[in-house]
Each structure stands twice: as C-alpha cells, then as structure tokens.
Design a protein around this motif. Sequence first.
Motif, short mmCIF file in Angstrom:
data_model
loop_
_atom_site.label_atom_id
_atom_site.label_comp_id
_atom_site.label_asym_id
_atom_site.label_seq_id
_atom_site.Cartn_x
_atom_site.Cartn_y
_atom_site.Cartn_z
N ASP A 85 0.86 -1.18 0.00
CA ASP A 85 0.00 0.00 0.00
C ASP A 85 0.90 1.23 0.00
N PRO A 86 1.39 1.65 -1.16
CA PRO A 86 2.35 2.77 -1.23
C PRO A 86 1.86 4.04 -0.54
N GLN A 87 0.57 4.33 -0.68
CA GLN A 87 0.04 5.55 -0.08
C GLN A 87 0.12 5.49 1.44
N LEU A 88 -0.22 4.33 2.02
CA LEU A 88 -0.14 4.18 3.47
C LEU A 88 1.29 4.29 3.96
N TRP A 89 2.22 3.62 3.28
CA TRP A 89 3.61 3.64 3.75
C TRP A 89 4.24 5.02 3.58
N LYS A 90 3.84 5.73 2.55
CA LYS A 90 4.30 7.11 2.40
C LYS A 90 3.80 7.96 3.57
N PHE A 91 2.54 7.76 3.93
CA PHE A 91 1.98 8.48 5.07
C PHE A 91 2.73 8.14 6.35
N LEU A 92 2.99 6.84 6.58
CA LEU A 92 3.64 6.42 7.81
C LEU A 92 5.07 6.95 7.90
N LEU A 93 5.76 7.06 6.79
CA LEU A 93 7.11 7.64 6.80
C LEU A 93 7.07 9.11 7.22
N ARG A 94 6.09 9.83 6.69
CA ARG A 94 5.93 11.24 7.09
C ARG A 94 5.54 11.35 8.56
N PHE A 95 4.67 10.44 8.98
CA PHE A 95 4.25 10.41 10.38
C PHE A 95 5.45 10.15 11.29
N ALA A 96 6.28 9.17 10.92
CA ALA A 96 7.44 8.83 11.73
C ALA A 96 8.43 9.98 11.82
N ALA A 97 8.53 10.77 10.76
CA ALA A 97 9.46 11.90 10.76
C ALA A 97 9.09 12.96 11.80
N ASN A 98 7.83 12.93 12.26
CA ASN A 98 7.37 13.90 13.26
C ASN A 98 7.48 13.39 14.69
N MET A 99 8.03 12.19 14.88
CA MET A 99 8.15 11.62 16.23
C MET A 99 9.40 12.13 16.93
N ASN A 100 9.48 13.43 17.11
CA ASN A 100 10.62 14.02 17.81
C ASN A 100 10.13 15.16 18.69
N ALA A 101 10.91 15.49 19.68
CA ALA A 101 10.48 16.46 20.70
C ALA A 101 10.24 17.84 20.11
N ARG A 102 11.08 18.28 19.17
CA ARG A 102 10.92 19.63 18.62
C ARG A 102 9.60 19.76 17.87
N THR A 103 9.31 18.78 17.00
CA THR A 103 8.06 18.83 16.25
C THR A 103 6.86 18.69 17.18
N TRP A 104 6.98 17.84 18.19
CA TRP A 104 5.89 17.66 19.15
C TRP A 104 5.56 18.99 19.84
N ARG A 105 6.57 19.73 20.25
CA ARG A 105 6.32 21.03 20.91
C ARG A 105 5.68 22.01 19.95
N GLN A 106 6.14 22.03 18.70
CA GLN A 106 5.55 22.94 17.71
C GLN A 106 4.08 22.61 17.46
N THR A 107 3.79 21.33 17.36
CA THR A 107 2.40 20.91 17.13
C THR A 107 1.53 21.24 18.33
N MET A 108 2.05 21.01 19.53
CA MET A 108 1.30 21.36 20.74
C MET A 108 1.00 22.85 20.77
N SER A 109 1.96 23.67 20.40
CA SER A 109 1.76 25.13 20.41
C SER A 109 0.67 25.53 19.41
N ALA A 110 0.59 24.80 18.28
CA ALA A 110 -0.42 25.10 17.28
C ALA A 110 -1.81 24.64 17.71
N LEU A 111 -1.87 23.56 18.50
CA LEU A 111 -3.15 23.04 18.97
C LEU A 111 -3.69 23.80 20.17
#
Length: 411
Positions: A85-111
């Motif tokens: 499922d290329p579309q799913l695995w492409k999504f999961l790779l992008r999702f995995a790239a956001n599993m870091n503290a800096r991105t998490w804080r940025q996303t929390m600030s936006a939410l």
Amino acid sequence: MNTPQSAIVVGAGIVGLSTAWHLQQRGLSVTVVDKVGPAAGASWGNAGWVTPGLVMPLAEPGAWKHALQSLTDPDAPLHVPLRFDPQLWKFLLRFAANMNARTWRQTMSALQPITTAVDESFAELKAHGIASPVIAAPYVAGFSSARAAAAFRTELEHLHAMGQSIGVSTLADGNRPAVFSDAVAHGLEISGQSYLDPGDFVWDVARAFKACGGQIMDGANVCSVDAGPSSASVTSDDGNRLTADVVVLATGALLPRLATRWGLRIGVQAGRGYSFTVDGDCLPAGPLYFPEQRVVCTPYQGALRIAGTMEFLDPDEPLNSARLESVARAVRPLLRGIDWPSRRDEWVGSRPITPDGLPVVGRLASDRIYAAGGHGMWGMVLGPATGKLLAEHIVTGAVPHQLAAFNPLRR
C-alpha cells in the motif's frame, strides 16, 4: 466573494453538524448531506471524551516503539497491515518523521489555542438548547507499575506546562474505583475534563439544526464537488445535484476523496478505532484510562463503553474481529465485576489522522470550498470549536488565529 447566503455541508458528524449549526446561526441557509445520517461514523462509537487538557499529537516522541511492536504482536495497540500500500507507507514515513520532541512542541503550540476554546463552544451549544449533557468528572488512569504511573504523570505535567488546562494527583485509596482489579496497583486522578454520550449529543445538535430550518439529506453519497465564479455544487452518485454559495467538506477519513481535487495535499489516513459495550456490577463514576494498554472506558447508558486500538486500514474494510478481541483481552484482567458475555454494540470507526498531527480546517483552492477534518482522536472534543471558528472564517473571510496552523493547502 460577497458574504455567502447559503451553504452545503457534506458530512453529518460532530464537525460537520457543528459547522452547519454555526453557519445557520450567522444567517445562512444550510443543507447537510450524508451517506447515512447524523452520527453514523466515528461520531457515534467513540469514547465520548471531552478532554481539552489531553489533546496532543499522536506522533509523540518514542511512538516508534509501538510501531515496531505492531509488527510482531497481534495484540499491540497499534496495527499496521503488512501489505502493498504505497500511499499508506508514504503516510507512515511522514508520520514517523514527526516523532521528535521539537516537532511535538511545535504541534502542541499550534493546537493549544483551539483547546482553550473548547469549554466555551460546548457552553454555547448548551445555552442554545443542546440538552444532551456534558458531564464534568475526574478521569482515573490505572497502572500495573509505579514506573508507568510516574512516566504518565510526567507527560501530563508537561502538557500543563505547555498551557493545557489539566490537573493531576495521585489517586487516594478511598477514591479507587471499585471496578479496578488487583492488577491495577497505581492510579492517577485527572481533573478538569468531561464526557458525554457521543451519539446522543450529535443527534441533539442535528435536532436543533433542523428545528431552526436546516435540512439534512441522508442516503446521499456525494461523488463530486464543483465550484464556479458564482456558486458551488455537490453531486451524489444518483445524479442529484445541489447548489449553494459555499460547500464545506467534513467527511472525516474520507476527506481526500473529495478534497484532493481542490488542493488538499497533506495525507489524511484512516486510523480505525474499536469499541463495545458491557454491563457491570460496579461501574465507575467517570472515565477510566489504561495508558499501558491504550484502552479507555466510559460510563455509557447505564453500562460501560470500552474502546481502543489504532488500525491503519481503509475505512470501507469490514470490522476486524481480531482487533476487537485484542481490546477485550487487554482490559479484562484490569477490571472486576464486568459481565463480559453481555458484550454488544461492537463497532469500528475511522478517525482522520494527518502526518503532522494538525487538523485541516479552512479554505481550499476555491474560495467557495472549505475543508473541516483531520482531527484524529480529538474530533469530538474539538468539533464544536472547529465549527464556530470555521463559520466565522467563511462569513467574514478572515482566518481566526486558532485556525492559523490548520491550512488545508499546506504540504
């Protein structure tokens, strides 16, 4: 574009109906179109949590460990099918790239700005006759180990430091829910949150919307959306065509099917959750959460609704009984006095997940077509606030600051 006078909202879940209701309150003539009807999807079978203090990105630091577990453990809370499922695995790779503290804080600030609007948005609906109750109650989290309890408490305290309205304390022995088995050795009490009966609440919004002249067309599967210089339209697969000044797409995990043509580029994937209802001898006074098992329990119509798992499968695929059993196996040792043979209302629903953890709310490539979705597990809690803010955006043309980071045209 002049101030719109009419709107079509595609999708009769909490996000779509909240948007329709607020557009109606601003004087627009609104029609809601849905393949089934109000609360037919994820807005019915979810756990009914109204928890602005617990809203956080799904792609948290360290979440990759759950992904690895899912590849070898069929009962893991996360299930990723091993299929091409290329579309799913492409999504999961992008999702995995956001599993870091800096991105998490940025996303929390936006939410964080929209979470502060949650309580007011529910209060406004109540003031206008939405009678289905939103019940304030402490949430209790249960753990088998002191280490797990301490780690979760640190996570909650971090949320509080980020500006979330949340209180946490060690559960006193006298407040221990009688439904907890001896396997639950430690507990935390989380204050400042509420819960509701999700299906009843969404139906109540639908009734209020119709009572003020709104129209809900069920049984209509919208297959295309079009826009011109003076109007926008939707066409269902039976050939019926409706026209209005603007169209709002609030179709949950199915959003890309209609919105990709109009500039939606960020992936929206179905993260399917499961739930069922059981009877019990000693039901809790409020919701329960078992973070180690990723299972939640909510009082529901005199019984207990149990929900859990995250399964990345197409929304149209049938209920996977193995995933339902995995939720039951995970929680059964933690509860006592439950009548497990009474299990009913077995359900699967698709939550719309984005790789960056932010909703997609706002204007698409046409100034007559808007998107409202991508809330992940937080559609119920953020739905009324989203509807109010999006209605403001549509009518005034200005983007409320709470929606600034949710641009549907982002990549």
